[in-house]
Design an enzyme around this catalytic site. Structure first.
Site, PDB file in Angstrom:
ATOM      1  N   HIS A   5       0.840  -1.203   0.000  1.00 31.07           N
ATOM      2  CA  HIS A   5       0.000   0.000   0.000  1.00 31.07           C
ATOM      3  C   HIS A   5       0.877   1.255   0.000  1.00 31.07           C
ATOM      4  CE1 HIS A   5      -3.045  -2.611   2.382  1.00 31.07           C
ATOM      5  NE2 HIS A   5      -3.562  -2.433   1.174  1.00 31.07           N
ATOM      6  N   LYS A  14     -16.476  -6.678   6.107  1.00 31.92           N
ATOM      7  CA  LYS A  14     -15.244  -7.485   6.074  1.00 31.92           C
ATOM      8  C   LYS A  14     -14.762  -7.851   7.477  1.00 31.92           C
ATOM      9  CE  LYS A  14     -13.551  -5.998   1.597  1.00 31.92           C
ATOM     10  NZ  LYS A  14     -12.493  -5.416   0.791  1.00 31.92           N
ATOM     11  N   ARG A  53      -2.308  -5.710  -8.263  1.00 32.73           N
ATOM     12  CA  ARG A  53      -1.300  -6.765  -8.182  1.00 32.73           C
ATOM     13  C   ARG A  53      -1.653  -7.850  -9.182  1.00 32.73           C
ATOM     14  NH1 ARG A  53      -2.802  -8.064  -2.196  1.00 32.73           N
ATOM     15  NH2 ARG A  53      -4.694  -8.030  -3.417  1.00 32.73           N
ATOM     16  N   SER A  61      -2.957  -7.638   2.886  1.00 34.70           N
ATOM     17  CA  SER A  61      -3.249  -7.512   4.321  1.00 34.70           C
ATOM     18  C   SER A  61      -3.665  -8.863   4.892  1.00 34.70           C
ATOM     19  CB  SER A  61      -4.368  -6.492   4.546  1.00 34.70           C
ATOM     20  OG  SER A  61      -3.960  -5.216   4.141  1.00 34.70           O
TER      21      SER A  61
HETATM   22  O1  PNS Z   1      -8.810  -2.623   0.300  1.00 33.87           O
HETATM   23  P1  PNS Z   1     -10.150  -3.094  -0.192  1.00 33.87           P
HETATM   24  O2  PNS Z   1     -10.903  -3.775   0.902  1.00 33.87           O
HETATM   25  O3  PNS Z   1     -10.062  -3.916  -1.438  1.00 33.87           O
HETATM   26  O4  PNS Z   1     -10.979  -1.760  -0.592  1.00 33.87           O
HETATM   27  C1  PNS Z   1     -12.304  -1.818  -1.034  1.00 33.87           C
HETATM   28  C2  PNS Z   1     -12.953  -0.440  -0.943  1.00 33.87           C
HETATM   29  C3  PNS Z   1     -12.927   0.057   0.495  1.00 33.87           C
HETATM   30  C4  PNS Z   1     -12.187   0.525  -1.816  1.00 33.87           C
HETATM   31  C5  PNS Z   1     -14.430  -0.570  -1.437  1.00 33.87           C
HETATM   32  O5  PNS Z   1     -15.063  -1.587  -0.725  1.00 33.87           O
HETATM   33  C6  PNS Z   1     -15.210   0.719  -1.284  1.00 33.87           C
HETATM   34  O6  PNS Z   1     -15.041   1.641  -2.060  1.00 33.87           O
HETATM   35  N1  PNS Z   1     -16.054   0.801  -0.235  1.00 33.87           N
HETATM   36  C7  PNS Z   1     -16.868   1.982   0.046  1.00 33.87           C
HETATM   37  C8  PNS Z   1     -18.344   1.776  -0.315  1.00 33.87           C
HETATM   38  C9  PNS Z   1     -18.565   1.992  -1.805  1.00 33.87           C
HETATM   39  O7  PNS Z   1     -18.383   3.071  -2.332  1.00 33.87           O
HETATM   40  N2  PNS Z   1     -18.959   0.900  -2.502  1.00 33.87           N
HETATM   41  C10 PNS Z   1     -19.195   0.974  -3.931  1.00 33.87           C
HETATM   42  C11 PNS Z   1     -17.913   0.807  -4.737  1.00 33.87           C
HETATM   43  S1  PNS Z   1     -17.278  -0.848  -4.645  1.00 33.87           S
END
Ligand code: PNS
Length: 158
Positions: free
Chosen positions: A17, A41, A90, A128
């Site tokens: 990250h 999650k 990745r 992670s």
């Molecule tokens: O590191 P991650 O868990 O892959 O990140 C995922 C994340 C947090 C970027 C995604 O779940 C997100 O944008 N969550 C906020 C809610 C949202 O906007 N959802 C719609 C787009 S997926």
């Protein structure tokens, strides 16, 4: 002013990250690391803990800050007047998931662009979840996360 958001769950932040954040900070005037609540999650670190770990990791990057958010990512980006979402990519395993999120975010906010930064080869395998698994088995994670994160993981799994 070009502002970018780097969203993620960061449970916890890794060197993978951090590499993406540093590279994004060179490409944009300001970057905000957006730490998502991601309640579904069931993160092992609380939202406050994850945000604090990110803040400590990026403290030497002058044009970067970190903030927690709980709603839609595109709404957070609008609130911050950001034009760009930056995600690390990745290898090919991330592609389908990231492609789906980028397409959804495009539908929700067409004015906001998603930009991908490729992880360098040494971090292609890093996640992670791998770090959490190693820490839960009391294996050293110093190679994969900053020292303060390694200490926080040790405390979590003590
Ligand atoms: O590191 P991650 O868990 O892959 O990140 C995922 C994340 C947090 C970027 C995604 O779940 C997100 O944008 N969550 C906020 C809610 C949202 O906007 N959802 C719609 C787009 S997926």
């Amino acid at each position: 002013m070009r502002r970018a958001i780097i969203p993620g769950t960061f449970d916890p932040i890794t060197y993978g990250h951090l590499d993406v954040i540093k590279r994004a900070a060179q490409l944009f005037d300001e970057v905000t690391v957006a730490v998502a609540a991601s309640a579904g999650k069931h993160p092992i670190f609380s939202l406050d803990e994850r945000t604090a770990l990110v803040r400590e990791a990026i403290k030497d990057i002058d044009n970067a800050d970190a903030e927690p958010f709980g709603g839609l990512l595109v709404d957070f980006a609008r609130e911050k007047n950001a034009q760009v979402l930056v995600k690390g990519l990745r290898a090919i395993t991330d592609f389908e998931y990231e492609f789906q999120m980028a397409a959804l975010n495009y539908e929700l906010g067409r004015e906001i662009e998603t930009v991908f930064i490729m992880s360098p080869p040494q971090y292609m395998y890093l996640s992670s979840s791998i770090v959490r698994e190693l820490a839960s088995l009391h294996s050293s994670v110093e190679k994969f996360v900053p020292e303060h994160v390694a200490r926080a993981l040790e405390a979590k799994f003590a």
